[in-house]
Design a protein around this motif. Structure first.
Motif, mmCIF file in Angstrom:
data_model
loop_
_atom_site.group_PDB
_atom_site.id
_atom_site.type_symbol
_atom_site.label_atom_id
_atom_site.label_comp_id
_atom_site.label_asym_id
_atom_site.label_seq_id
_atom_site.Cartn_x
_atom_site.Cartn_y
_atom_site.Cartn_z
ATOM 1 N N ARG A 292 0.833 -1.210 0.000
ATOM 2 C CA ARG A 292 0.000 0.000 0.000
ATOM 3 C C ARG A 292 0.868 1.262 0.000
ATOM 4 N NH1 ARG A 292 -1.120 2.838 4.390
ATOM 5 N NH2 ARG A 292 -0.649 1.090 5.777
ATOM 6 N N LEU A 295 2.779 2.095 -3.366
ATOM 7 C CA LEU A 295 1.917 2.487 -4.479
ATOM 8 C C LEU A 295 1.301 3.871 -4.288
ATOM 9 C CD1 LEU A 295 0.064 -0.883 -5.218
ATOM 10 C CD2 LEU A 295 2.046 0.085 -6.386
ATOM 11 N N ASP A 296 1.568 4.497 -3.154
ATOM 12 C CA ASP A 296 1.038 5.828 -2.861
ATOM 13 C C ASP A 296 1.933 6.879 -3.522
ATOM 14 O OD1 ASP A 296 0.136 8.221 -1.803
ATOM 15 O OD2 ASP A 296 -0.110 7.430 0.227
ATOM 16 N N GLN A 630 -2.343 10.196 -8.643
ATOM 17 C CA GLN A 630 -2.658 8.862 -8.145
ATOM 18 C C GLN A 630 -3.586 8.127 -9.111
ATOM 19 O OE1 GLN A 630 -1.534 7.551 -4.770
ATOM 20 N NE2 GLN A 630 -1.878 5.831 -6.133
ATOM 21 N N TYR A 631 -4.574 8.836 -9.617
ATOM 22 C CA TYR A 631 -5.506 8.232 -10.574
ATOM 23 C C TYR A 631 -4.756 7.725 -11.800
ATOM 24 C CZ TYR A 631 -9.347 7.768 -13.924
ATOM 25 O OH TYR A 631 -10.219 7.283 -14.863
ATOM 26 N N ASP A 634 -2.632 4.607 -10.867
ATOM 27 C CA ASP A 634 -3.451 3.412 -10.640
ATOM 28 C C ASP A 634 -4.031 2.882 -11.946
ATOM 29 O OD1 ASP A 634 -2.935 3.616 -7.963
ATOM 30 O OD2 ASP A 634 -4.858 4.533 -7.446
ATOM 31 N N SER A 635 -4.513 3.790 -12.802
ATOM 32 C CA SER A 635 -5.128 3.337 -14.051
ATOM 33 C C SER A 635 -4.080 2.739 -14.986
ATOM 34 C CB SER A 635 -5.841 4.496 -14.739
ATOM 35 O OG SER A 635 -4.937 5.551 -15.044
ATOM 36 N N ARG A 637 -1.340 1.220 -14.093
ATOM 37 C CA ARG A 637 -1.004 -0.088 -13.545
ATOM 38 C C ARG A 637 -2.131 -1.087 -13.812
ATOM 39 N NH1 ARG A 637 1.144 1.910 -9.420
ATOM 40 N NH2 ARG A 637 -0.787 2.155 -8.271
ATOM 41 N N GLY A 638 -3.377 -0.623 -13.684
ATOM 42 C CA GLY A 638 -4.515 -1.505 -13.930
ATOM 43 C C GLY A 638 -4.551 -2.021 -15.356
ATOM 44 N N TYR A 650 -9.519 -5.385 -13.290
ATOM 45 C CA TYR A 650 -8.434 -4.430 -13.047
ATOM 46 C C TYR A 650 -8.742 -3.055 -13.643
ATOM 47 C CZ TYR A 650 -5.313 -8.140 -11.405
ATOM 48 O OH TYR A 650 -4.738 -9.165 -10.694
ATOM 49 N N TYR A 654 -11.919 2.281 -14.258
ATOM 50 C CA TYR A 654 -11.347 3.333 -15.095
ATOM 51 C C TYR A 654 -12.066 3.469 -16.442
ATOM 52 C CZ TYR A 654 -7.831 2.481 -11.582
ATOM 53 O OH TYR A 654 -7.198 2.293 -10.387
#
Length: 670
Positions: A292, A295-296, A630-631, A634-635, A637-638, A650, A654
């Protein structure tokens, strides 16, 4: 014919005798010379239980344990001994599926062989340990091993104290096999730097097993056991109460605080924000919490005090003044008729102060942080007539800055320190193809701590120590002494060496600058940091801050910086504070430093000042653009995982239409 039969009989007899002798020799070899079967028999009957030592305890300057030990348990497996195990029951107990069970068993066999114990499930929760302890006999090949784990009683100092993690293959290889699978080693902070002191020495307890693989007692009354030797303790310079206050004041902000003892170089407090609870990386949920944190995008695991590289802004000005005074380029009476703009080069440079007379002398120019005055100072420094060559002038200036501890690592006892940057002729040659002069860096803002200049908060605080001491400093360090220190302990020697790098500058020259720094608090740009009865010497800083986001360049709110030392007459603490995107140095960084000075020197805060602490701690200054960053992270990586697994879960979040993105800043777009 009889002779032939007789001869054949002899041959057969010789063959039989030879075979018999070979069998006898082999039996002798197996039973007497070779230890293989003896070892196998020993391994079948005896379990070597590793006794992990308690790591050394870490104390603050007042003897309070700020990093201690507790006991948890690991589940260990010897793959060759696993038989007739109720896999479903054990998996349910551990919270894993059968596929994961088989994978761990296979990995243990590959990494450590079938006959050697390997870690199967680390740091079991208490409830799981209790149930396993009652039923371990039902799982042949598995056993419980005590594991001392770290606990942080004050939930503070995560970036300084560091954390421990399981030794990976690279660490084991580098150690020449000293570390084994299942060993824990320091991975950051003091845990890493002082690993050899803190780690202690493993022990082994040999236990007899019965035919059901249950442990039934000690082997040979423990005559072959070896005791674990605990690691040695560390006594630091930290004041844990000051550390906790610094972390509280930085709550909801991005930045760092460093407080040093000028007389020793000892770190009194070092905080970086965002941070994390160090206990999150010490218990059963360690791996989940680590994932966690990494990934921040706010980087809570980054120690900005030693790795955050910021333009020092106007906090550089006392250093610039000292250099120019020593070189004879200005005097205490030097002035600049500033009306809000500097016209010494082709491009006018604006100054934040416009009132008449605010740069009538050096002391006033420092107190009011006159950009025009110090732009003129850097131009004079580069064009120093003693060298008659801007290249030599810049080189001489860089040598002074290096003596102030800028542009290179300080050497603190923490891993991964960054060195900042002080530009030299090579950097300007590369940027301007050799076509530059003093106006190039003056126009770029070098005289006001910007352009290509970068510094860590630790470097800024260390420079304040040097000014407070009138030319000398000690290398910043956290550890003051090692328990039972002996002649083989050389780690601390370099922190006890006095570096007299700028003592050739006369004390009265320092007095001119420190008088201006005191005026900063008494009547200048940092009156918010004033403490009645304590003479603080300080300098505010406000540095421009840019970001590239969605292909566009935005100017964020300035970084708020502040440096100081106190009391002026007998400096006991030097502080540097950086708060990103927070505006003027006297708005946020100054009050934070002031509260820390008062807490350290008086060991208490008045009711009004306690309310100020709560007000600052409750103020959220987190940059608004982090949500967008962050968005995007995360997207991205997804979608990468979707490409690998083709699992649409995943990317489901998004694909939904959302509100249009509004840029975060928006004073100026470049």
């Amino acid at each position: 014919m009889a002779t032939f039969n007789h001869s054949r009989t002899n041959i057969i007899r010789y063959i039989l005798i030879s075979v018999f002798i070979i069998i006898l020799v082999q039996l002798f070899n197996l039973q007497v010379l070779s230890g293989k079967y003896r070892r196998d028999a020993f391994n079948n009957a005896v379990f070597p239980k590793v006794k992990y030592p308690g790591r050394g305890i870490i104390f603050d300057r007042n003897g309070k344990a700020i990093l201690n030990n507790a006991i948890l348990y690991d589940l260990v497996v010897t793959p060759k001994e696993v038989r007739a195990v109720d896999t479903t029951e054990l998996c349910a107990l551990l919270g894993i599926d059968v596929a994961e069970f088989n994978k761990r068993l296979r990995d243990a066999r590959i990494r450590n062989g079938g006959y050697r114990p390997s870690l199967f499930a680390p740091l079991l929760p208490e409830a799981v340990h209790v149930r396993l302890d009652e039923n371990i006999w039902k799982y042949p090949g598995f056993t419980l091993v005590e594991r001392p784990v770290r606990v942080y009683p004050y939930n503070a100092g995560a970036h300084l104290l560091g954390y421990i993690g399981e030794a990976d293959s690279a660490i084991i290889k580098r150690s020449g096999g000293f570390y084994r699978i299942g060993d824990y080693v320091g991975r950051s902070g003091l845990e890493s730097t002082y690993e050899n002191v803190l780690m202690g020495q493993r022990g082994v307890e040999y236990l007899l097993k019965d035919n059901l693989n249950r442990l039934v007692g000690s082997y040979e009354n423990g005559s072959y056991d070896t005791a674990a030797v605990a690691g040695r303790n560390l006594h630091t310079c930290l004041d844990i109460q000051l550390q906790m206050l610094a972390e509280k004041l930085l709550r909801g902000k991005v930045g760092a605080v460093v407080a040093l003892d000028p007389k020793t170089g000892g770190v009194l407090a070092m905080a970086s924000s965002p941070d994390f609870n160090p206990n999150d990386l010490a218990g059963p949920s360690r791996q989940k919490n680590y994932s966690r944190l990494v990934l921040d995008v706010a980087s809570p695991m980054l120690n900005r005090a030693i790795k955050g590289q910021y333009p020092p802004g106007s906090t550089y000005k006392p250093m610039g003044a000292l250099i120019a005074l020593e070189e004879g380029l200005i005097t205490s009476a030097s002035s600049y008729d500033c009306h809000g703009t500097y016209y010494g080069c082709n491009r006018p440079l604006n100054c934040t102060e416009k009132q008449s007379g605010h740069a009538a002398n050096l002391r006033l120019a420092i107190a009011w942080s006159c950009n025009s005055f110090f732009s003129d100072v850097i131009k004079k420094t580069i064009d120093n007539p003693a060298y008659n060559d801007p290249r030599k002038g810049l080189t001489a200036w860089k040598a002074y800055m290096s003596a102030f501890g800028m542009g290179h690592r300080t050497g603190i006892d923490l891993p991964s320190e960054d060195g900042g940057n002080v530009p030299d002729t090579g950097q300007y040659d590369k940027a301007y193809r050799g076509l530059w002069n003093s106006c190039t860096m003056t126009g770029g803002g070098l005289g006001i701590g910007q352009d290509k200049m970068l510094a860590t908060p630790l470097q800024m605080a260390n420079a304040m120590c040097l000014i407070a001491n009138k030319g000398f400093y000690f290398t910043p360090h956290l550890v003051n002494r090692i328990e039972a220190e002996n002649s083989n302990d050389t780690l601390l020697k370099k922190y006890r060496v006095k570096h007299e790098v700028l003592t050739h500058i006369a004390p009265d020259v320092y007095d001119v600058v420190t008088a201006g720094m005191q005026d900063v608090v008494e009547k200048g740009t940092a009156k918010t940091a004033r403490i009645p009865g304590i003479n603080i010497c300080a300098k505010t800083g406000t540095a421009q801050n840019m970001i590239l986001l969605d292909g566009k360049r935005y100017e964020l709110k300035e970084n708020s910086t502040f440096v100081c030392f106190a009391p002026r007459e007998d400096p006991k603490i030097a502080i540097a504070v950086v708060v990103e995107n927070a505006g003027a140095g006297g708005t946020w960084a100054g009050p934070i430093a002031s509260l820390l000075v008062e807490k350290y020197l008086r060991d208490t805060l008045s009711g009004e000042r306690v309310r100020k602490v709560e007000e600052i701690a409750a103020t959220d200054l987190m940059p608004t653009h982090l949500a967008r960053v962050q968005y995007k992270a995360d997207s991205t990586r997804g979608f990468e995982w979707f490409k690998i697994t083709r699992d649409s879960s995943y990317i489901r979040n998004y694909l939904k239409p959302g509100a249009p993105f509004v840029p975060p800043v928006l004073r100026k777009k470049r």
